[in-house]
Design a protein around this motif. Structure first.
Motif, PDB file in Angstrom:
ATOM      1  N   LEU A 157       0.847  -1.189   0.000  1.00 19.59           N
ATOM      2  CA  LEU A 157       0.000   0.000   0.000  1.00 19.59           C
ATOM      3  C   LEU A 157       0.884   1.240   0.000  1.00 19.59           C
ATOM      4  O   LEU A 157       1.769   1.379   0.844  1.00 19.59           O
ATOM      5  CB  LEU A 157      -0.907   0.023   1.232  1.00 19.59           C
ATOM      6  N   ILE A 158       0.634   2.137  -0.955  1.00 22.63           N
ATOM      7  CA  ILE A 158       1.336   3.423  -1.019  1.00 22.63           C
ATOM      8  C   ILE A 158       0.296   4.521  -0.858  1.00 22.63           C
ATOM      9  O   ILE A 158      -0.683   4.575  -1.617  1.00 22.63           O
ATOM     10  CB  ILE A 158       2.086   3.585  -2.351  1.00 22.63           C
ATOM     11  N   VAL A 159       0.485   5.367   0.132  1.00 27.50           N
ATOM     12  CA  VAL A 159      -0.475   6.430   0.429  1.00 27.50           C
ATOM     13  C   VAL A 159       0.223   7.776   0.305  1.00 27.50           C
ATOM     14  O   VAL A 159       1.251   8.013   0.958  1.00 27.50           O
ATOM     15  CB  VAL A 159      -1.061   6.272   1.847  1.00 27.50           C
ATOM     16  N   ASN A 160      -0.342   8.651  -0.515  1.00 31.23           N
ATOM     17  CA  ASN A 160       0.200   9.993  -0.711  1.00 31.23           C
ATOM     18  C   ASN A 160      -0.791  11.017  -0.169  1.00 31.23           C
ATOM     19  O   ASN A 160      -1.826  11.280  -0.794  1.00 31.23           O
ATOM     20  CB  ASN A 160       0.469  10.253  -2.193  1.00 31.23           C
ATOM     21  N   GLY A 161      -0.486  11.555   1.003  1.00 34.72           N
ATOM     22  CA  GLY A 161      -1.338  12.571   1.616  1.00 34.72           C
ATOM     23  C   GLY A 161      -0.898  13.948   1.150  1.00 34.72           C
ATOM     24  O   GLY A 161      -0.077  14.586   1.812  1.00 34.72           O
ATOM     25  N   ILE A 162      -1.446  14.402   0.046  1.00 36.43           N
ATOM     26  CA  ILE A 162      -1.029  15.662  -0.556  1.00 36.43           C
ATOM     27  C   ILE A 162      -1.500  16.859   0.259  1.00 36.43           C
ATOM     28  O   ILE A 162      -0.812  17.878   0.377  1.00 36.43           O
ATOM     29  CB  ILE A 162      -1.571  15.780  -1.992  1.00 36.43           C
ATOM     30  N   SER A 163      -2.674  16.718   0.885  1.00 36.13           N
ATOM     31  CA  SER A 163      -3.285  17.835   1.585  1.00 36.13           C
ATOM     32  C   SER A 163      -2.943  17.880   3.065  1.00 36.13           C
ATOM     33  O   SER A 163      -2.607  18.939   3.602  1.00 36.13           O
ATOM     34  CB  SER A 163      -4.809  17.784   1.426  1.00 36.13           C
ATOM     35  N   ASN A 164      -2.999  16.725   3.752  1.00 36.16           N
ATOM     36  CA  ASN A 164      -2.871  16.727   5.208  1.00 36.16           C
ATOM     37  C   ASN A 164      -2.254  15.411   5.665  1.00 36.16           C
ATOM     38  O   ASN A 164      -1.123  15.121   5.311  1.00 36.16           O
ATOM     39  CB  ASN A 164      -4.252  16.980   5.838  1.00 36.16           C
ATOM     40  N   ASP A 165      -3.015  14.594   6.403  1.00 35.05           N
ATOM     41  CA  ASP A 165      -2.496  13.340   6.931  1.00 35.05           C
ATOM     42  C   ASP A 165      -2.455  12.261   5.850  1.00 35.05           C
ATOM     43  O   ASP A 165      -3.018  12.420   4.762  1.00 35.05           O
ATOM     44  CB  ASP A 165      -3.358  12.863   8.097  1.00 35.05           C
ATOM     45  N   GLY A 166      -1.816  11.125   6.210  1.00 35.72           N
ATOM     46  CA  GLY A 166      -1.754   9.995   5.298  1.00 35.72           C
ATOM     47  C   GLY A 166      -2.870   9.003   5.543  1.00 35.72           C
ATOM     48  O   GLY A 166      -3.756   8.816   4.721  1.00 35.72           O
ATOM     49  N   ILE A 167      -2.840   8.338   6.701  1.00 33.71           N
ATOM     50  CA  ILE A 167      -3.889   7.406   7.122  1.00 33.71           C
ATOM     51  C   ILE A 167      -4.395   7.892   8.473  1.00 33.71           C
ATOM     52  O   ILE A 167      -3.601   8.104   9.393  1.00 33.71           O
ATOM     53  CB  ILE A 167      -3.363   5.966   7.239  1.00 33.71           C
TER      54      ILE A 167
END
Length: 520
Positions: A157-167
């Protein structure tokens, strides 16, 4: 026109594999006989029963297993149900939302995200969120849950939090597997009430805290296993209440402060930590930047760092083990490569540092040098060198039989060394070597012992060898108010006998005590 697939009424094998391994109270037992439905991402969303499709949003309304595949550059999966068991199987997903969070668990407790083995899944949120009303601020992460959330499986799983948090979860967030990479504008992984990591490979890059649980008086973080790598601008791991490490490997390659908040317990595991300020910092909300006194003028007893085991290595520029309260160490192996400026110390505590087991080596500057408290049941020694020693200088301590009981090669400049070990035996003689040159010989005749010299002064407290009461250190980097505590080193003019530490008032100095008759 959107295509509707016939539901796949299959009992997913994942129901067997997703039973949680954690022993925490957050563990739930899966229900059986759930339906299995496909959601296929693409130019149009395709979904089976119990999924409502509106434009680019697929809303899940009932318990079940939902297998998600495909690619979309502007879609959203929403869970909105009163049912307690919703499983989202990510089986090769590339999902971006231009207006919100790719996965939003709006209503549905005990939701599970399962990372299917052999698949890579990438989620990216919007740079700016669009909310229905001006007062809304949720969701704010690519994966956002308003209730308990569990992440498990063997996929990537790759998560990109561009705005704020990730998960992020507003309640419990529990990780039970997966190879997870999070890049976040703010916090990386956040379980507001509780964050639990049982296993998995987790890599976090964040512009604020990497791992956080920040519900006031409730936010706890428990790490039971897994491999965690952190690169954070602020704290590596931050718990508003209690932070417990029971096992696993934590590698904080960059942080402002490594582990932080009011109660930290390390029972086992491996921690390698680099911080530009404090390494492990135990401090409540009001004591984060200034010292706070508890009842009757004693340091805040609610702030406790407990080390019962594990292998801990800190490389820091501020304070190493820093407690605005007390430190209790019963086991483990701790090495602190501390500060080079005299306004910080490899050890820094306001109450007591009670050590009864384990091995502690703390090297750093001399101005604020400390060792464990004189009331400890395990002996320690604080060595002060008359001049700074170069990085790469080998220091070792040898017992009377010629056996080396400690050796260390600090990677940066240092002028003090605190050492505590069961190998420091009362009334036994030891020698300190710098390289191959004998520096000084000493005898363990007290729980805390001081060897060598130091050119700066600090306040005197329980177990400190410094003269003057509450005198404030004037070295660079000192930002907190007056401190009391134990283990400060004595300046040259205050040394007693052969460099041994001055005992507390009313206690017999070591050099006039008679050793047992059976010790030569």
């Amino acid at each position: 026109m959107q295509k509707i697939l016939i539901p796949m009424m299959l009992l997913s094998s994942i129901l067997t594999s997703c039973t949680l391994s954690s022993t925490s109270e957050s563990t739930v037992t899966p229900i059986t006989n759930l339906s299995s439905t496909s959601i296929v991402l693409g130019e149009t969303l395709q979904a089976g029963s119990d999924v409502t499709v509106s434009g680019n949003t697929a809303t899940i309304t009932k318990a079940g297993t939902y297998r998600i595949t495909g690619t979309s550059d502007d879609s959203q999966i929403v869970v909105d149900t009163e049912d307690k068991w919703v499983i989202l199987e990510l089986a090769g997903v590339t999902l971006t939302s231009d207006m919100s969070a790719p996965i939003f668990i709006k209503n549905g407790s005990d939701a599970h995200i399962v990372l299917v083995a052999g698949t890579t899944n990438t989620l990216t949120d919007a740079s700016e969120y669009t909310y229905a009303t001006a007062d809304e601020d949720e969701p704010n992460a690519p994966i956002f849950s308003k209730d308990d959330l569990y992440i498990e499986g063997d996929g990537t799983l790759i998560v990109n939090g561009i705005s704020n948090d990730g998960i992020a979860s507003k309640n419990t967030l529990q990780i039970d597997g997966g190879n997870i990479t999070v890049n976040a504008k703010d916090d990386g992984i956040r379980g507001k009430e509780e964050l639990i990591v049982n296993t998995g490979i987790i890599t976090i890059t964040s512009e604020w805290d990497a791992m956080k649980s920040d519900e006031e008086n409730l936010g706890n973080i428990t790490i039971n296993g897994g491999t965690i790598t952190i690169n954070a601008w602020d704290d590596g791991i931050h718990a508003e209440n209690l932070l417990t490490v029971n096992n696993g490997t934590i590698d904080i390659v960059k942080s402002y402060e490594g582990l932080e908040w009011s109660g930290i317990t390390i029972n086992n595991g491996t921690i390698n930590l680099t911080a530009s300020d404090d390494g492990i910092n135990v401090a409540g909300a009001s004591t984060e930047t200034e010292w706070q006194m508890g009842p009757m003028g004693n340091p805040n007893a609610t702030n406790t760092l407990t080390i019962n085991g594990g292998k801990i290595t800190l490389s820091i520029s501020g304070d190493g083990l820093d407690a605005n309260g007390q430190v209790i160490m019963t086991g483990g192996d701790v090495i602190v490569y501390g500060p080079t400026n005299n306004g910080n110390g490899a050890l820094d505590y306001d109450g007591t540092f009670q050590i009864s087991g384990g091995s502690l080596i703390a090297v750093g500057s001399a101005g604020m040098a400390m060792q464990p408290s004189v009331s400890s049941t395990q002996n320690s020694v604080l060595i002060g060198f008359s001049a700074s020693q170069s990085a790469g200088t080998v220091v070792k301590i040898v017992d009377s039989n010629g056996a080396t009981i400690m050796t260390i090669t600090p990677p940066k400049v240092f002028q003090s060394l605190a050492f505590s070990s069961p190998l420091l035996v009362k009334w036994q003689k030891y020698q300190v070597y710098i390289g191959d040159t004998l520096f000084q010989e000493f005898t363990i005749s007290w729980a805390t012992n001081t060897v060598g010299t130091i050119s700066q002064m600090g306040g005197m407290g329980e177990g400190r060898g410094m003269m003057g009461s509450g005198a404030m250190m004037g070295g660079s980097g000192m930002t907190r108010g007056p401190r009391s505590g134990s283990g400060r080193m004595m300046p040259p003019g205050g040394q007693m006998g052969s460099g041994m530490m001055m005992p507390p008032d009313g206690m017999t100095p070591p050099e006039v005590m008679e050793p047992p008759t059976d010790i030569q």
